[in-house]
Enzyme design. Sequence first.
Site, PDB file in Angstrom:
ATOM      1  N   THR A 110       0.808  -1.212   0.000  1.00  0.00           N
ATOM      2  CA  THR A 110       0.000   0.000   0.000  1.00  0.00           C
ATOM      3  C   THR A 110       0.841   1.262   0.000  1.00  0.00           C
ATOM      4  O   THR A 110       0.586   2.192  -0.769  1.00  0.00           O
ATOM      5  CB  THR A 110      -0.936  -0.005   1.221  1.00  0.00           C
ATOM      6  OG1 THR A 110      -1.719  -1.209   1.194  1.00  0.00           O
ATOM      7  CG2 THR A 110      -1.876   1.189   1.190  1.00  0.00           C
ATOM      8  N   ALA A 111       1.870   1.345   0.849  1.00  0.00           N
ATOM      9  CA  ALA A 111       2.690   2.557   0.931  1.00  0.00           C
ATOM     10  C   ALA A 111       3.955   2.476   0.091  1.00  0.00           C
ATOM     11  O   ALA A 111       4.431   3.484  -0.420  1.00  0.00           O
ATOM     12  CB  ALA A 111       3.051   2.840   2.386  1.00  0.00           C
ATOM     13  N   GLU A 170       9.921  -6.396  -3.590  1.00  0.00           N
ATOM     14  CA  GLU A 170       8.618  -6.921  -3.209  1.00  0.00           C
ATOM     15  C   GLU A 170       8.695  -8.445  -3.085  1.00  0.00           C
ATOM     16  O   GLU A 170       9.187  -9.128  -3.987  1.00  0.00           O
ATOM     17  CB  GLU A 170       7.550  -6.534  -4.239  1.00  0.00           C
ATOM     18  CG  GLU A 170       6.248  -7.293  -4.169  1.00  0.00           C
ATOM     19  CD  GLU A 170       5.585  -7.270  -2.808  1.00  0.00           C
ATOM     20  OE1 GLU A 170       4.962  -8.281  -2.452  1.00  0.00           O
ATOM     21  OE2 GLU A 170       5.700  -6.246  -2.094  1.00  0.00           O
ATOM     22  N   ALA A 171       8.199  -8.961  -1.953  1.00  0.00           N
ATOM     23  CA  ALA A 171       8.283 -10.405  -1.702  1.00  0.00           C
ATOM     24  C   ALA A 171       7.346 -11.207  -2.590  1.00  0.00           C
ATOM     25  O   ALA A 171       7.629 -12.367  -2.903  1.00  0.00           O
ATOM     26  CB  ALA A 171       7.972 -10.684  -0.233  1.00  0.00           C
ATOM     27  N   MET A 217     -12.178  -0.466   1.454  1.00  0.00           N
ATOM     28  CA  MET A 217     -13.041   0.711   1.384  1.00  0.00           C
ATOM     29  C   MET A 217     -12.189   1.984   1.439  1.00  0.00           C
ATOM     30  O   MET A 217     -11.217   2.058   2.188  1.00  0.00           O
ATOM     31  CB  MET A 217     -14.024   0.687   2.556  1.00  0.00           C
ATOM     32  CG  MET A 217     -14.799   1.957   2.765  1.00  0.00           C
ATOM     33  SD  MET A 217     -15.869   1.800   4.220  1.00  0.00           S
ATOM     34  CE  MET A 217     -16.371   3.511   4.451  1.00  0.00           C
ATOM     35  N   HIS A 233      -6.856  -4.928   9.583  1.00  0.00           N
ATOM     36  CA  HIS A 233      -6.329  -3.588   9.824  1.00  0.00           C
ATOM     37  C   HIS A 233      -5.269  -3.560  10.931  1.00  0.00           C
ATOM     38  O   HIS A 233      -5.333  -2.717  11.822  1.00  0.00           O
ATOM     39  CB  HIS A 233      -7.459  -2.628  10.206  1.00  0.00           C
ATOM     40  CG  HIS A 233      -8.444  -2.373   9.130  1.00  0.00           C
ATOM     41  ND1 HIS A 233      -9.675  -1.760   9.387  1.00  0.00           N
ATOM     42  CD2 HIS A 233      -8.430  -2.624   7.810  1.00  0.00           C
ATOM     43  CE1 HIS A 233     -10.345  -1.657   8.253  1.00  0.00           C
ATOM     44  NE2 HIS A 233      -9.608  -2.183   7.282  1.00  0.00           N
ATOM     45  N   ALA A 284       1.370   1.415   7.785  1.00  0.00           N
ATOM     46  CA  ALA A 284       0.405   1.483   8.894  1.00  0.00           C
ATOM     47  C   ALA A 284       1.020   1.127  10.231  1.00  0.00           C
ATOM     48  O   ALA A 284       0.416   1.391  11.286  1.00  0.00           O
ATOM     49  CB  ALA A 284      -0.785   0.569   8.614  1.00  0.00           C
TER      50      ALA A 284
END
Length: 616
Positions: A63-64, A84-85, A132, A547, A580
């Site tokens: 995501t980041a 990236e794994a 979302m 999350h 996050a």
Amino acid sequence: MPALPPGLNNLAIAVSAAVAVALYALVRGNGKSYLIDAPETVGAEDFTDDISEYDFVVIGGGTAGCVVASRLSEEPGVHVLLLEAGRSSRDLLASRIPIAFPHNMRTENDYNLWTEPQINAKGAQKLWPRGMFHHCSPTDYDQWAALGNDGWSYKDILPYFYKLEHYIPPTTDGSDFPKMDPAMRGRDGPVKVGFWGYFAKSSAKWLQACVNVGVPYTDDVNSPRGTLGVTRVMTYIDPTGKRVNTETAYLTPEVLARPNLKVVVNSQVTRILFDAKSGSNPRAVGVEFARNSQGARYQVRVWREVVLCAGAIHSPHILMLSGVGPGKHLTEHGISVVRDLPGVGQRLQDHAAVGAQVTVKPGYSILSSVGNLGFKSMFAYLTWKLFGRGPMTSNIGEVAAFMKTSDDIFPKDSYLIKDEASGPGGPNLETIFLPVDFSNHGKPLNRSARVVTLLSILLRPQSWGTLTLRSSDPFDAPIIDPRYLSTKNDMAVLVRGLRHILRVAETEPFASILERSQGEMLDLSLIGLSDEELEEQVRLRIQTLYHPVSTCRMASLEDDGVVDSSLRVHGIPNLRVADASIFPTIPSGHTSAPAIAVGEKAADMIKESMLNKGAS
């Protein structure tokens, strides 16, 4: 249409799935790929003078990480490597069809992580698979700033939400779509969002039932006005009906063609390398990675910074494998301590969810529209592929409501709930309506295709967990213990939320589409249970909402902090974390948009740092 015999039905499903994948590959084409699937061509097995060198190494293309790599490579004078794994999501059909995302779970495309047995959830282990569009509450970020993190208030972070967002309004007028204020939306960002997903008939009934029990309707939960109310979900789905992620948004073919950017897939980082001569202030000098546990380990050198964007599970895991974390814990696993940081892996939090399933009448669930007869599913797939429309464009979660459990709409019960919201306008409870059976993370339970799901979500948990090493082997999954339901307040919020979604289910106009015949009642049987009986149901049903946050918190060392407000790891000036895991507290909503905003802000801070060093 008469039902097919079970054997023929299964054959039809298998054939249609195979044809769908073949058609997808055919129409997708074989355009040039700039992704590197050969780690041996990028790194060397020895840290020698002729090793590959980069200004920045970004760890994690999620995501980041995609955001950071894309933004840093805008500067033509710097060389960026993204490791990236996993594989590219562009190759995964289930990553592009919105409704199909659960089919990535528990596959080779997922880490297949499980928690430790949860003592407050009947000792069960919980699956933690790896959305979302939601800013979360403005007061969440003001709370971050109030905790001592300068530059992280809502006023500071809002420009990054606008920067990342490309809101595309509906092309047709009608009451089905929320009335958005264009001034409150980003219009030039790379992440396409809007209301292009399917909206089931049962979702419309549920939304109105929420309003009828007293939840205020809101058109927009992503603005300075706040997030309270019920709304149709704004999604990461573009006008062609495809799910958007940061790889497709930020790593476009044009970005990947930049000569100063390399993106390497199927390359799992095993550790960050440090300068042993740098004493009390170590510096990151390289990164080690491998294709798999049996493969050779390769290394690259970094001149400026390493940016760790592997997420709330893997970022602390990589730090500890590299010697950064609780010193005693690292020593127990035979890892040399580079920097003793007790907060690494601590303060793990997650949004816990409790669901209920009910059966609706024919035509009101998505699976009854898509069908389970193979040929009907094939038609739905072709409708998606050719026109970008139909039930396969469903976000699955279609209606969301954000509430405070202190509101008058909640009937009296035996609980005295402490409001742990981040501010007066912040929620502590969310409910989501899903017009599918999602009781097993989307995996079918051989129940009726007319089963739908009601979710109650704890937004401001007070239970804290931990993430620790299982071993010093980087391919051993870490020990994940979220410690769900460690406080009475968390249990009380979830019980009140579970009772609320059952009450909404019994409210018109949703009540009229419920199937109440014998054998179809499902969780309607929970209505009327006592608080103590519902507590037992919460313990049995509690699951993750995907999350996890706060395992590398932005906070002071005294407060279990791992990074400062510039996202630099305490005591290591050229190592940052941007995902996050740095959230000081868990926000009261969905975490993907905040994580993207963190990536955007991190890239700006790094660029500013480069300018300042150049000026000096």
